[in-house]
Design a protein around this motif. Structure first.
Motif, PDB file in Angstrom:
ATOM      1  N   HIS A 157       0.844  -1.057   0.158  1.00 30.66           N
ATOM      2  CA  HIS A 157      -0.134   0.112   0.071  1.00 30.66           C
ATOM      3  C   HIS A 157       0.886   1.223   0.016  1.00 30.66           C
ATOM      4  N   GLY A 158       2.056   1.003  -0.862  1.00 34.49           N
ATOM      5  CA  GLY A 158       2.841   2.130  -0.627  1.00 34.49           C
ATOM      6  C   GLY A 158       2.683   3.654  -1.825  1.00 34.49           C
ATOM      7  N   ILE A 159       3.838   3.885  -2.135  1.00 30.83           N
ATOM      8  CA  ILE A 159       3.538   5.155  -3.092  1.00 30.83           C
ATOM      9  C   ILE A 159       3.275   5.021  -4.476  1.00 30.83           C
ATOM     10  N   GLY A 160       3.273   3.600  -4.920  1.00 30.22           N
ATOM     11  CA  GLY A 160       2.362   3.337  -6.296  1.00 30.22           C
ATOM     12  C   GLY A 160       3.573   4.016  -7.491  1.00 30.22           C
ATOM     13  N   ILE A 161       3.286   3.743  -8.661  1.00 25.66           N
ATOM     14  CA  ILE A 161       4.002   3.865  -9.673  1.00 25.66           C
ATOM     15  C   ILE A 161       3.029   4.741 -10.620  1.00 25.66           C
ATOM     16  N   ALA A 162       3.465   5.712 -11.251  1.00 25.99           N
ATOM     17  CA  ALA A 162       2.825   6.632 -12.380  1.00 25.99           C
ATOM     18  C   ALA A 162       2.629   5.542 -13.667  1.00 25.99           C
ATOM     19  N   PRO A 163       1.646   5.589 -14.478  1.00 24.63           N
ATOM     20  CA  PRO A 163       1.446   4.611 -15.550  1.00 24.63           C
ATOM     21  C   PRO A 163       2.644   4.946 -16.491  1.00 24.63           C
ATOM     22  N   GLU A 164       3.312   6.098 -16.589  1.00 25.20           N
ATOM     23  CA  GLU A 164       4.205   6.463 -17.674  1.00 25.20           C
ATOM     24  C   GLU A 164       5.603   5.702 -17.251  1.00 25.20           C
ATOM     25  N   ASP A 165       5.802   5.620 -16.028  1.00 25.70           N
ATOM     26  CA  ASP A 165       6.904   4.886 -15.408  1.00 25.70           C
ATOM     27  C   ASP A 165       6.917   3.308 -15.668  1.00 25.70           C
ATOM     28  N   LEU A 166       5.813   2.639 -15.790  1.00 29.95           N
ATOM     29  CA  LEU A 166       5.683   1.366 -15.705  1.00 29.95           C
ATOM     30  C   LEU A 166       6.678   0.576 -16.645  1.00 29.95           C
ATOM     31  N   GLY A 167       6.631   1.244 -17.872  1.00 32.49           N
ATOM     32  CA  GLY A 167       7.762   0.674 -18.848  1.00 32.49           C
ATOM     33  C   GLY A 167       8.914   0.654 -18.765  1.00 32.49           C
ATOM     34  N   ARG A 168       9.568   1.305 -17.755  1.00 35.18           N
ATOM     35  CA  ARG A 168      10.801   1.488 -17.351  1.00 35.18           C
ATOM     36  C   ARG A 168      11.331   0.568 -16.125  1.00 35.18           C
ATOM     37  N   LEU A 169      10.588  -0.038 -15.540  1.00 40.56           N
ATOM     38  CA  LEU A 169      10.876  -0.655 -14.461  1.00 40.56           C
ATOM     39  C   LEU A 169      11.778  -1.879 -14.595  1.00 40.56           C
ATOM     40  N   PHE A 170      11.916  -2.315 -15.578  1.00 37.21           N
ATOM     41  CA  PHE A 170      12.741  -3.718 -15.711  1.00 37.21           C
ATOM     42  C   PHE A 170      13.881  -3.198 -16.589  1.00 37.21           C
ATOM     43  N   ARG A 171      14.051  -2.113 -16.915  1.00 38.64           N
ATOM     44  CA  ARG A 171      15.401  -1.812 -17.512  1.00 38.64           C
ATOM     45  C   ARG A 171      16.616  -1.634 -16.634  1.00 38.64           C
ATOM     46  N   PRO A 172      17.677  -2.416 -16.855  1.00 40.58           N
ATOM     47  CA  PRO A 172      18.924  -2.295 -15.912  1.00 40.58           C
ATOM     48  C   PRO A 172      19.273  -0.706 -15.851  1.00 40.58           C
ATOM     49  N   PHE A 173      19.442  -0.656 -14.428  1.00 39.99           N
ATOM     50  CA  PHE A 173      19.898   0.856 -14.018  1.00 39.99           C
ATOM     51  C   PHE A 173      18.910   2.019 -14.111  1.00 39.99           C
ATOM     52  N   SER A 174      17.735   1.538 -14.343  1.00 37.39           N
ATOM     53  CA  SER A 174      16.612   2.609 -14.571  1.00 37.39           C
ATOM     54  C   SER A 174      16.082   2.781 -13.144  1.00 37.39           C
ATOM     55  N   ARG A 175      16.093   4.106 -12.730  1.00 35.16           N
ATOM     56  CA  ARG A 175      15.383   4.462 -11.375  1.00 35.16           C
ATOM     57  C   ARG A 175      14.299   5.594 -11.790  1.00 35.16           C
ATOM     58  N   LEU A 176      13.195   5.365 -11.143  1.00 34.83           N
ATOM     59  CA  LEU A 176      12.223   6.360 -11.409  1.00 34.83           C
ATOM     60  C   LEU A 176      12.539   7.813 -10.748  1.00 34.83           C
ATOM     61  N   HIS A 177      12.289   8.838 -11.379  1.00 27.92           N
ATOM     62  CA  HIS A 177      12.417  10.184 -10.958  1.00 27.92           C
ATOM     63  C   HIS A 177      11.385  11.049 -10.453  1.00 27.92           C
ATOM     64  N   ARG A 182       0.810  -3.872 -11.348  1.00 28.09           N
ATOM     65  CA  ARG A 182      -0.247  -3.381 -11.314  1.00 28.09           C
ATOM     66  C   ARG A 182       0.051  -2.207 -10.185  1.00 28.09           C
ATOM     67  N   SER A 183      -0.315  -0.924 -10.737  1.00 28.40           N
ATOM     68  CA  SER A 183       0.131   0.060  -9.713  1.00 28.40           C
ATOM     69  C   SER A 183      -0.779   1.298 -10.170  1.00 28.40           C
ATOM     70  N   ALA A 184      -0.824   2.047  -9.018  1.00 33.76           N
ATOM     71  CA  ALA A 184      -1.489   3.590  -9.016  1.00 33.76           C
ATOM     72  C   ALA A 184      -0.845   4.219  -7.996  1.00 33.76           C
ATOM     73  N   PRO A 185      -0.355   5.687  -8.600  1.00 33.21           N
ATOM     74  CA  PRO A 185       0.367   6.599  -7.554  1.00 33.21           C
ATOM     75  C   PRO A 185      -0.653   6.757  -6.216  1.00 33.21           C
ATOM     76  N   GLY A 186       0.096   6.386  -5.092  1.00 33.88           N
ATOM     77  CA  GLY A 186      -0.659   6.703  -3.796  1.00 33.88           C
ATOM     78  C   GLY A 186      -1.781   5.519  -3.535  1.00 33.88           C
TER      79      GLY A 186
END
Length: 176
Positions: A90-110, A141-145
């Motif tokens: 039940h954490g901070i969640g992930i914005a839809p536009e960031d989901l595609g980058r999650l599994f890329r090496p060295f990729s961090r969400l900004h 599956r995620s949603a911010p907040g």
């Protein structure tokens, strides 16, 4: 692509492996781990250590990205000949536009809310490679907040070429 990692595939009880991973995960009253794992064995052709690494990484991320605390749920369910393992928070969640980058090496969400959360951006990339090496796939599956659910699939049972009935020697009576 998995040649850089050694795998030791064998028949593993996935239910027992998940209970063990949860048991060995550091206890945190702010982030209790709730198990939703069947009592009966779920036989899976897998590298048990690699599966544990994936689960531990997902549990660790769930805690890390839930700074306000909250329950972390680890579960597995059977869907025909596949096991679906999931970790929810039940954490901070992930914005839809960031989901595609999650599994890329060295990729961090900004995201400003991530300031102070450490990491190199390798964990999910490695987890995804390990799951693919098992013939599985990831889903997020995620949603911010609102939090996130990371799940992955693993084939249940023995691989087709290793089916015990097929591995029995063929016996043909000799002609007299």
């Amino acid at each position: 692509e998995t040649g850089q990692f050694a795998f030791d595939f064998r028949l593993v009880d996935l239910s027992a492996r998940l209970r063990e991973a949860a048991l060995h995960f550091p206890s945190d009253p702010a982030h209790p781990v709730v198990l939703d794992v069947p009592d009966e064995p779920l036989p899976c052709w897998a590298d048990g250590e690699r599966v544990s690494e994936v689960v531990e990484n997902l549990l660790s991320n769930a805690v890390k990205y839930s700074p306000d605390g909250g329950e972390i749920r680890l579960g597995v369910r059977r869907e025909r000949d596949t096991a679906v393992v999931s970790v929810s928070d039940h954490g901070i969640g992930i914005a839809p536009e960031d989901l595609g980058r999650l599994f890329r090496p060295f990729s961090r969400l900004h995201d400003r809310s991530l300031k102070g959360i450490e990491g190199f951006g390798l964990g999910l990339s490695l987890c995804e490679r390990f799951v693919r090496a098992h013939g599985g796939r990831f889903d997020v599956r995620s949603a911010p907040g609102e939090g996130s659910t990371f799940s992955f699939t693993l084939p249940l049972g023995m691989p087709p070429a290793m089916d015990l009935a097929d591995s029995m020697p063929s016996v043909t009576p000799a002609a007299h």
